[in-house]
Scaffold this motif. Structure first.
Motif, PDB file in Angstrom:
ATOM      1  N   VAL A  16       2.914  -1.806  -0.642  1.00  0.00           N
ATOM      2  CA  VAL A  16       2.840  -1.131  -1.936  1.00  0.00           C
ATOM      3  C   VAL A  16       4.104  -1.415  -2.745  1.00  0.00           C
ATOM      4  CG1 VAL A  16       2.723   1.107  -3.100  1.00  0.00           C
ATOM      5  CG2 VAL A  16       1.362   0.694  -1.048  1.00  0.00           C
ATOM      6  N   HIS A  17       3.914  -1.677  -4.027  1.00  0.00           N
ATOM      7  CA  HIS A  17       5.034  -1.851  -4.955  1.00  0.00           C
ATOM      8  C   HIS A  17       4.794  -0.948  -6.167  1.00  0.00           C
ATOM      9  CE1 HIS A  17       6.855  -5.304  -2.887  1.00  0.00           C
ATOM     10  NE2 HIS A  17       5.597  -5.582  -2.541  1.00  0.00           N
ATOM     11  N   TYR A  18       5.862  -0.305  -6.597  1.00  0.00           N
ATOM     12  CA  TYR A  18       5.746   0.649  -7.697  1.00  0.00           C
ATOM     13  C   TYR A  18       7.033   0.608  -8.506  1.00  0.00           C
ATOM     14  CZ  TYR A  18       4.718   5.020 -10.133  1.00  0.00           C
ATOM     15  OH  TYR A  18       4.472   5.962 -11.097  1.00  0.00           O
ATOM     16  N   CYS A  19       6.905   0.714  -9.817  1.00  0.00           N
ATOM     17  CA  CYS A  19       8.072   0.509 -10.673  1.00  0.00           C
ATOM     18  C   CYS A  19       8.907   1.774 -10.869  1.00  0.00           C
ATOM     19  CB  CYS A  19       7.637  -0.037 -12.028  1.00  0.00           C
ATOM     20  SG  CYS A  19       6.405   0.965 -12.855  1.00  0.00           S
ATOM     21  N   SER A  20       8.305   2.951 -10.851  1.00  0.00           N
ATOM     22  CA  SER A  20       9.069   4.180 -11.059  1.00  0.00           C
ATOM     23  C   SER A  20       8.346   5.353 -10.407  1.00  0.00           C
ATOM     24  CB  SER A  20       9.276   4.453 -12.552  1.00  0.00           C
ATOM     25  OG  SER A  20       8.030   4.658 -13.187  1.00  0.00           O
ATOM     26  N   LEU A  21       9.067   6.429 -10.195  1.00  0.00           N
ATOM     27  CA  LEU A  21       8.499   7.615  -9.562  1.00  0.00           C
ATOM     28  C   LEU A  21       7.825   8.507 -10.604  1.00  0.00           C
ATOM     29  CD1 LEU A  21      11.389   8.578  -7.112  1.00  0.00           C
ATOM     30  CD2 LEU A  21       9.206   7.492  -6.541  1.00  0.00           C
ATOM     31  N   HIS A  47      -1.612   9.282  -4.848  1.00  0.00           N
ATOM     32  CA  HIS A  47      -0.468  10.083  -4.395  1.00  0.00           C
ATOM     33  C   HIS A  47       0.047   9.591  -3.045  1.00  0.00           C
ATOM     34  CE1 HIS A  47       0.034  13.146  -7.445  1.00  0.00           C
ATOM     35  NE2 HIS A  47      -1.275  13.364  -7.477  1.00  0.00           N
ATOM     36  N   ASN A  48      -0.855   9.233  -2.137  1.00  0.00           N
ATOM     37  CA  ASN A  48      -0.440   8.745  -0.816  1.00  0.00           C
ATOM     38  C   ASN A  48       0.340   7.442  -0.923  1.00  0.00           C
ATOM     39  OD1 ASN A  48      -1.334  10.093   1.869  1.00  0.00           O
ATOM     40  ND2 ASN A  48      -3.015  10.507   0.457  1.00  0.00           N
ATOM     41  N   ILE A  51       3.863   8.530  -2.389  1.00  0.00           N
ATOM     42  CA  ILE A  51       4.678   9.332  -1.471  1.00  0.00           C
ATOM     43  C   ILE A  51       5.216   8.483  -0.316  1.00  0.00           C
ATOM     44  CG2 ILE A  51       4.579  11.235   0.195  1.00  0.00           C
ATOM     45  CD1 ILE A  51       2.538  12.572  -1.694  1.00  0.00           C
ATOM     46  N   ASN A  52       4.372   7.544   0.157  1.00  0.00           N
ATOM     47  CA  ASN A  52       4.762   6.721   1.307  1.00  0.00           C
ATOM     48  C   ASN A  52       5.223   5.327   0.901  1.00  0.00           C
ATOM     49  OD1 ASN A  52       3.759   8.496   3.713  1.00  0.00           O
ATOM     50  ND2 ASN A  52       2.040   8.470   2.287  1.00  0.00           N
ATOM     51  N   LYS A  53       5.686   5.201  -0.324  1.00  0.00           N
ATOM     52  CA  LYS A  53       6.008   3.869  -0.842  1.00  0.00           C
ATOM     53  C   LYS A  53       7.122   3.184  -0.037  1.00  0.00           C
ATOM     54  CE  LYS A  53       9.329   5.220  -4.409  1.00  0.00           C
ATOM     55  NZ  LYS A  53      10.424   4.350  -3.929  1.00  0.00           N
ATOM     56  N   ASP A  54       8.062   3.961   0.497  1.00  0.00           N
ATOM     57  CA  ASP A  54       9.157   3.359   1.275  1.00  0.00           C
ATOM     58  C   ASP A  54       8.650   2.750   2.579  1.00  0.00           C
ATOM     59  OD1 ASP A  54      11.052   4.012  -0.634  1.00  0.00           O
ATOM     60  OD2 ASP A  54      11.440   5.980   0.238  1.00  0.00           O
ATOM     61  N   SER A  55       7.807   3.493   3.292  1.00  0.00           N
ATOM     62  CA  SER A  55       7.271   2.959   4.553  1.00  0.00           C
ATOM     63  C   SER A  55       6.219   1.889   4.305  1.00  0.00           C
ATOM     64  CB  SER A  55       6.671   4.092   5.392  1.00  0.00           C
ATOM     65  OG  SER A  55       5.609   4.736   4.693  1.00  0.00           O
ATOM     66  N   PHE A  56       5.578   1.938   3.134  1.00  0.00           N
ATOM     67  CA  PHE A  56       4.533   0.960   2.816  1.00  0.00           C
ATOM     68  C   PHE A  56       5.097  -0.329   2.211  1.00  0.00           C
ATOM     69  CE2 PHE A  56       0.977   4.355   2.288  1.00  0.00           C
ATOM     70  CZ  PHE A  56       0.890   4.440   3.663  1.00  0.00           C
ATOM     71  N   LYS A  57       6.418  -0.427   2.131  1.00  0.00           N
ATOM     72  CA  LYS A  57       7.002  -1.669   1.621  1.00  0.00           C
ATOM     73  C   LYS A  57       6.873  -2.808   2.628  1.00  0.00           C
ATOM     74  CE  LYS A  57      10.369   0.053  -1.743  1.00  0.00           C
ATOM     75  NZ  LYS A  57      11.800   0.179  -2.089  1.00  0.00           N
ATOM     76  N   LYS A  58       6.717  -2.445   3.891  1.00  0.00           N
ATOM     77  CA  LYS A  58       6.473  -3.461   4.916  1.00  0.00           C
ATOM     78  C   LYS A  58       4.993  -3.450   5.268  1.00  0.00           C
ATOM     79  CE  LYS A  58       7.718  -0.238   8.612  1.00  0.00           C
ATOM     80  NZ  LYS A  58       8.608   0.003   9.760  1.00  0.00           N
ATOM     81  N   MET A  68      -4.506   8.958   7.137  1.00  0.00           N
ATOM     82  CA  MET A  68      -3.804   9.866   6.224  1.00  0.00           C
ATOM     83  C   MET A  68      -4.779  10.584   5.294  1.00  0.00           C
ATOM     84  SD  MET A  68      -0.454   7.737   5.015  1.00  0.00           S
ATOM     85  CE  MET A  68       0.940   7.434   6.124  1.00  0.00           C
ATOM     86  N   MET A  69      -5.770   9.830   4.814  1.00  0.00           N
ATOM     87  CA  MET A  69      -6.716  10.388   3.847  1.00  0.00           C
ATOM     88  C   MET A  69      -7.947  10.994   4.511  1.00  0.00           C
ATOM     89  SD  MET A  69      -6.645   7.467   0.881  1.00  0.00           S
ATOM     90  CE  MET A  69      -7.869   8.383  -0.054  1.00  0.00           C
TER      91      MET A  69
END
Length: 467
Positions: A16-21, A47-48, A51-58, A68-69
């Motif tokens: 997952v990649h996201y530009c801002s919170l 939302h998932n 929220i999990n964008k840091d762990s989903f970077k890999k 999760m869902m």
């Protein structure tokens, strides 16, 4: 061009990649404006992913997201496509090892003012929440207007408060240039893209050519509205033309857009099926190449021939009036006004999906070989199929085949019965001695003769016999 993508599997990976919170206002816009359109499941997915964008970077396997869902893979896929369609998500995929790797790029959320100023999003929201709720949301997010007529603006300017040395500005020029360029490349909130896959815009545009409506207005301003209401309510080209004509000022040759949207809403939204009633397909089905291949294989496994599969797919992909016209063209005929009215009336009054109506047309004109549609026959068949809950072209074709088989059996039985009842009675040829000229008149036995006959029969029954 139809986009193709692989069949999603639990073991496929994603990142997952996201530009801002999200900020507080974004959350409010998501819940109040986006959620009625995309649904709660899609919002939970969004939302998932954030929220999990840091762990989903890999690279992460999809079954983790499913857990999760608490959703199945099909539900996850549908939620994803809704986010894609509304402009909140971009999906990219590539082949990797034995599976596929996805990149989910989350886009920024539109501000409420931008959202509610977009015709497409407003129509979608109005359709989902109704007029009263829609007006409440507009009022809720409406920019506040201050009456400053009696006030003087005493706001301090940037230059008055902040001072930067000119030499420092020159030294930092390159760094500032790089930074501003990088920020310009950051994605901004996107509006949903409308692709006219099932609406014949050329036909629609040509039909309005004689009304002298401004071409730039039709193409740039009115086209998104047309395609949005078509997608929402499945309104075909001919009906859309009638709605436009109704809202056209023939003096100025301008379309009253507000009246058009009001007319569409009242005509179609208030006629929608109550909640809980099964909805039917409002427009033809769009398949990707892979989906179409799987669909054809499924039909083949169900026992349909290649020719029958081609008919089913055609019924699923083409609007009824276009389908009718194509058959008439093949037969060197034309679509009459009565036929057009019959199909339009059938779509409005029946609960039959588009693909079933097309199969009905095919049955009447191709299977039965009729030169035109008969309204009474069409309504009779439509009633029968509605009562039997026929909702797909394949089910309709099975019904056609069964009906045809029953008709042939009845025809054979009727022919057999007719031949049997009309079979000439067998006329026996009598010998010469039995002809009417020589037949002697029967006379009853005399008393002594009758007694003698009875005695002989009694003796015969007791095992005796006369010598």
């Amino acid at each position: 061009m139809t986009k193709t993508q692989p069949h999603l599997k639990p073991k496929d990976t994603f990142e997952v990649h996201y530009c801002s919170l999200l900020n507080g206002e974004d959350t409010r816009v998501l819940n109040l404006l986006y959620q009625p359109i995309v649904g709660g499941n899609a919002l939970v997915l969004y939302h998932n992913l954030i929220i999990n964008k840091d762990s989903f970077k890999k690279p992460t396997r999809h079954f983790i997201l499913q857990d999760m869902m608490n959703n199945g893979l099909q539900e996850l896929y549908q939620a994803r496509t809704r986010l894609e369609a509304i402009g909140l998500l971009k999906t990219y995929v590539r082949k990797k090892d034995e599976g596929y790797h996805y990149i989910y790029s989350l886009d920024n959320i539109l501000s409420p003012q931008v959202f509610l100023s977009d015709e497409t999003l407003c129509l979608l929201l109005l359709d989902r929440v109704g007029e009263d709720r829609f007006n409440y949301l507009v009022e809720l997010f409406k920019p506040e207007k201050l009456d400053l007529s009696e006030y003087t603006d005493v706001t301090s300017s940037y230059v008055e408060v902040f001072h930067i040395a000119s030499e420092r500005l020159v030294q930092a020029n390159e760094l500032l240039s790089d930074t501003t360029q990088q920020m310009k490349e950051a994605p901004v909130g996107k509006k949903p893209e409308i692709e006219p896959k099932t609406f014949d815009w050329d036909f629609f545009f040509d039909s309005l050519a004689g009304l002298n409506i401004d071409e730039s207005f039709l193409v740039n301003e009115f086209k998104p509205i047309i395609l949005t209401v078509h997608g929402l309510y499945g309104i075909n080209e001919l009906d859309m033309i009638n709605h436009v004509k109704y809202c056209l000022d023939y003096v100025t040759n301008q379309v009253d857009v507000k009246e058009f949207k009001r007319r569409i809403y009242k005509t179609y939204h208030q006629a929608k099926k109550p909640t809980g009633q099964k909805t039917v397909q409002a427009q033809p089905t769009i398949y990707s190449d892979e989906q179409l291949s799987r669909h054809k294989n499924d039909l083949k496994h169900q026992g349909f021939t290649q020719q029958e599969i081609d008919v089913i797919v055609s019924c699923e992909k083409i609007p009824p009036l276009v389908f009718l016209k194509s058959i008439k063209d093949q037969k060197n005929g034309f679509v009459s006004q009565n036929e057009r009215w019959t199909i339009e009336n059938l779509k409005k009054q029946s609960n039959l999906p588009v693909e079933v109506i097309n199969m009905l047309i095919h049955y009447c004109l191709v299977v039965l070989g009729n030169s035109s549609l008969n309204q009474n026959m069409v309504n009779t068949i439509a009633n029968d199929w509605s009562q039997h809950k026929i909702t797909t072209a394949s089910a309709a074709l099975i019904q056609v085949k069964n009906f045809k088989k029953e008709s042939e059996n009845k025809k054979v039985k009727k022919t057999y019965n007719r031949n049997y009842t009309k079979q000439p009675a067998r006329k026996e040829t009598l010998p010469e001695w039995a002809s009417s000229a020589t037949v002697r008149k029967e006379t009853p036995l005399a008393g002594d003769e009758l007694k003698q006959l009875e005695a002989q029969l009694k003796q015969f029954n007791q095992g005796g016999g006369s010598s």
